[in-house]
Design an enzyme around this catalytic site. Structure first.
Site, PDB file in Angstrom:
ATOM      1  N   ASP A  95       5.070 -20.649 -42.172  1.00 10.35           N
ATOM      2  CA  ASP A  95       4.847 -19.680 -43.169  1.00 10.35           C
ATOM      3  C   ASP A  95       3.732 -20.246 -43.935  1.00 10.35           C
ATOM      4  O   ASP A  95       3.616 -19.518 -45.352  1.00 10.35           O
ATOM      5  CB  ASP A  95       6.307 -19.670 -44.437  1.00 10.35           C
ATOM      6  CG  ASP A  95       6.378 -21.031 -45.038  1.00 10.35           C
ATOM      7  OD1 ASP A  95       5.891 -22.024 -44.631  1.00 10.35           O
ATOM      8  OD2 ASP A  95       6.874 -20.793 -46.243  1.00 10.35           O
ATOM      9  N   ASP A 153       8.087 -25.012 -38.157  1.00 13.04           N
ATOM     10  CA  ASP A 153       8.009 -25.909 -39.376  1.00 13.04           C
ATOM     11  C   ASP A 153       8.939 -26.088 -40.019  1.00 13.04           C
ATOM     12  O   ASP A 153       9.950 -25.307 -40.288  1.00 13.04           O
ATOM     13  CB  ASP A 153       6.769 -25.118 -40.190  1.00 13.04           C
ATOM     14  CG  ASP A 153       6.361 -26.015 -41.286  1.00 13.04           C
ATOM     15  OD1 ASP A 153       5.949 -27.178 -41.209  1.00 13.04           O
ATOM     16  OD2 ASP A 153       6.624 -25.091 -42.402  1.00 13.04           O
ATOM     17  N   ASP A 207       0.167 -24.348 -41.804  1.00 13.27           N
ATOM     18  CA  ASP A 207       0.811 -24.015 -40.406  1.00 13.27           C
ATOM     19  C   ASP A 207      -0.135 -23.195 -39.583  1.00 13.27           C
ATOM     20  O   ASP A 207       0.047 -22.962 -38.361  1.00 13.27           O
ATOM     21  CB  ASP A 207       2.053 -23.139 -40.497  1.00 13.27           C
ATOM     22  CG  ASP A 207       3.266 -23.965 -41.234  1.00 13.27           C
ATOM     23  OD1 ASP A 207       3.391 -25.253 -40.834  1.00 13.27           O
ATOM     24  OD2 ASP A 207       3.927 -23.278 -42.186  1.00 13.27           O
TER      25      ASP A 207
END
Length: 743
Positions: free
Chosen positions: A626, A427, A630
């Site tokens: 995180d 990400d 996600d």
């Protein structure tokens, strides 16, 4: 609806024991699945809401011949650790007695070689050897005999069966020859029986000590927990056990003391060493409003904090629970060893009987003693223990090492998946980048001072709530600039802000805002294009229709992002980025840190769909993230990695949790996985090879060509060595860890 419990079981000694306990527990009504770990003594049971209950489980374990030690504790001491310490001490005493008596027995057996003993009557000497051997067999070797008897009662066989039958065969044959002499029976084998028991006891002792070392990570984590806390109540300081703290209590921590539980600082400041949680050696400044964590070390200041999590809810308790679950889990590769263990002992027993028959009826000479010794050798040389220990010991050491370095691996299956990876997907926001805007460029227009541009921008942003405002204010403070008062402040949604500053109207915003207000941007066009191409957000500052300067703002990459990407690529992995941000910015970040495969402008559910598509195309994918957004992608990936402790949701669905905000730990986790799997394969290879080679040689396969036969004593020593070598090979991970994981 299913639920999960973890039990503690005592008395297991080999892979066959594990198989027997699993089958017994699976027979309990309502049990859906069972996983038993030989090293930790833990059984994880998944059961339906309506099931037979703990009493039925306890009965099943006890009926199988093993000890039910209760449910695994959520916190505090571990009964298995205590039981293992007692086992080591008991084995040590029995081994010492065994060595002493075995030396006397061996000396007596060699009497015909020793001058002063040659004249002793043979019958009296054999009776004396019988008296010395009996306590060795029945006291030193008690655990093997009891284990074999329990297995026989349940019509099964295990490692204890092989040892007990081999030892008793030598002992009973020698006893019969001693008290009922026969002309053809010229030898007794009391020395073989005694030395067998002593050597196998030594092997168990070394194995128990080595297994204790594999649980060192858990013990070290448990030992970190402080025992008392200084509670503030009614203006007094009270020293109380940590277990008595409740959420909301105020606790005083002085210099050099461990923080007793998790909380938030109320007053005071200090530097706290959090290396036991994060692996980071640098201390962290703590002041009012900051979180503190139990078992971390307060260094040089005093502060008061309010407890927010206590007992099993603390971060440390969560880590211990996660590591325990990981160490109790099985890697898929262990299924092969389990299948072999199910038939291993009966097959070995059959080979032993065939060996005896061949040597007695087929080999010329018809020596019952030779046939008996080879039968004993086959039983003793076989080692299902090595097969049972090969995987769990390596998994325990690997997950323990990870925990000590801030890499929490949820289990053996996660280790095996990490080893197979082909692609790592990151990400962007908050993972590859800092997750907050930062001023990267301040470009004044010709004839304008940089300080004036920042001063005007700061003055306007003091009153703004826009995310970019904090970045501009921070930059100004770093430059030592002080904002001035403004009048008639106004925010224009989606465009910018304006206000009267030092008597003139000042504008701050994007290009559309400037154009709407009639500000000419031609002289800044080239710089604007350059910053935009780099994926930066451009903020103009203007007054009285003239541009003063341009500020570039960006969510910058983490300091170690590029190095982490290069490290993963150096391991042969493809690295990709996935983000909901605009493609222009995402590709600019990708170029800066070396990622060429960029997937941008995706919603959370679209990220998960992309990961699914990659897996369907044959890629083995790890997703690193995180945040809450996600979570779908983390759960969809073959391996989910939550970084920087992440959000609770991200951690819950991930397979590996990295406590630190260090991207290099992604590569470290994968390297640790690869090395652990390498050790598991080595262990299984040598365990299989040892048995495949050792059993035929013990049966006499080399005798026709080379005249080689193995004595029972040699077989006992090699059997013990095989188990110890497997555990020792797993422990080698500890010495290789730094060099392998952080090259």
């Amino acid at each position: 609806m299913v639920e999960e419990i973890t039990l503690l079981i005592g008395g297991m000694s080999c892979a066959a024991c594990v198989r027997r306990v699993e089958q017994a527990l699976k027979s309990v009504s309502g049990v859906a699945s069972v996983s038993v770990n030989l090293v930790t003594g833990r059984a994880k049971i998944v059961h339906e809401k309506k099931w037979a209950g703990i009493k039925a489980v306890e009965k099943a374990i006890q009926d199988s011949g093993y000890e039910f030690l209760g449910l695994a504790p959520e916190e505090g001491s571990d009964p298995i650790l205590k039981a293992r310490e007692e086992e080591v001490e008991d084995l040590r005493k029995r081994f010492i007695v065994g060595v002493f008596l075995s030396l006397l027995i061996f000396t007596g057996s060699m009497a015909h070689w020793i001058g002063p003993l040659r004249e002793l009557p043979v019958r009296a000497l054999r009776v004396f050897l019988f008296l010395l051997t009996t306590p060795v067999v029945f006291w030193v070797g008690k655990r093997f005999l009891v284990g074999a008897l329990q297995a026989a009662r349940h019509l099964t066989m295990d490692m204890n069966t092989l040892v007990a039958v081999g030892v008793l065969a030598a002992y009973l044959y020698s006893t019969l020859v001693t008290f009922f002499p026969h002309a053809h029976a010229t030898h007794v084998y009391f020395d073989s029986a005694a030395i067998l028991v002593t050597l196998i006891t030594l092997g168990r002792l070394l194995e128990a000590r080595a297994k204790g070392k594999t649980t060192a990570a858990i013990r070290r984590l448990m030992d970190l927990q402080p025992r008392t806390a200084r509670k503030l109540e009614g203006g007094k300081e009270l020293d109380v056990p940590v277990e008595e703290l409740v959420v909301g209590d105020l606790v005083l921590v002085r210099p050099g003391e461990k923080i007793p539980t998790d909380g938030v600082v109320v007053s005071g400041t200090s530097w706290v060493n959090e290396s036991m949680l994060t692996g980071e050696s640098l201390s962290v400044m703590k002041q009012a409003g900051d979180k503190v964590f139990g078992a971390t070390m307060n260094e040089n200041g005093s502060f008061v904090f309010r407890a927010t999590q206590v007992g099993k809810d603390t971060v440390l308790a969560g880590i211990i629970k996660l590591v325990e679950e990981a160490q109790a889990s099985k890697a898929p590769i262990q299924r092969l060893a389990d299948r072999v263990a199910a038939v291993f002992v009966p097959v070995v027993f059959a080979i032993g009987i065939v060996t005896f028959l061949v040597w007695y009826f087929v080999v010329p000479g018809h020596e019952v003693s030779r046939a008996l010794l080879n039968f004993i050798s086959v039983l003793v040389v076989a080692c299902p223990c090595a097969l049972g220990l090969a995987t769990p010991t390596a998994v325990m050491v690997g997950t323990g090492l990870g925990a000590e370095s801030g890499i929490l691996i949820k289990g053996g299956e996660s280790l095996e998946q990490a080893y197979k990876l082909t692609t790592v997907v990151f990400d962007k926001t908050g993972t590859l980048t800092m997750g907050k805007a930062e001023v990267t460029d301040v470009i004044p227009a010709p004839g304008v001072d940089k300080e004036r541009v920042l001063k005007m921008a700061m003055s306007l942003e003091v009153s703004s709530e826009h995310p970019l405002a904090a970045a501009i204010l921070l930059k100004g403070r770093e430059e030592g600039i002080t904002p001035v008062g403004v009048a008639h402040f106004a925010a224009v949604s989606g465009l910018g802000v304006k206000a009267i500053v030092e008597g003139a109207m000042v504008l701050l915003g994007n290009a559309k805002f400037m154009e709407r207000e009639g500000v000419l941007l031609a002289e800044m066009a080239e710089e604007y294009e350059r910053l935009s191409q780099a994926g930066k957000t451009c903020v103009f500052v203007a007054t009285e229709g003239k541009v003063l300067g341009l500020i570039g703002v960006m969510d910058v990459p983490r300091p170690m992002a590029k190095k982490a990407v290069l490290s993963l690529q150096g391991m042969g992995l493809e690295v990709a980025m996935i983000t909901g941000d605009n493609r222009f910015t995402a590709e600019a970040i990708g170029r800066e840190i070396g990622i060429h495969r960029v997937m941008a402008e995706l919603l959370p559910e679209e990220k998960a769909a992309v990961i699914k598509s990659m897996r369907e195309q044959g890629e083995v994918v790890a997703m690193v993230g995180d945040g809450i957004n996600d979570a779908p992608a983390l759960s969809m990936a073959d391996l989910g990695i939550a970084i920087g402790a992440g959000t609770d949701v991200a951690v819950e669905v991930s397979d590996i949790t990295l406590i630190r905000d260090d991207l290099l730990d992604v590569g470290a986790a994968i390297r640790l996985s690869a090395e652990t799997m390498r050790v598991i394969r080595q262990n299984l290879f040598w365990a299989f090879i040892y048995n495949l080679v050792g059993i035929p040689i013990a049966a006499g396969a080399l005798y026709p060509c080379f005249g080689i036969l193995l004595t029972p004593e040699i077989c006992a020593a090699t059997m013990a060595l095989s188990s110890v070598s497997v555990v020792t090979n797993s422990l080698r991970l500890r010495t290789r860890w730094r060099k392998l994981v952080f090259p």
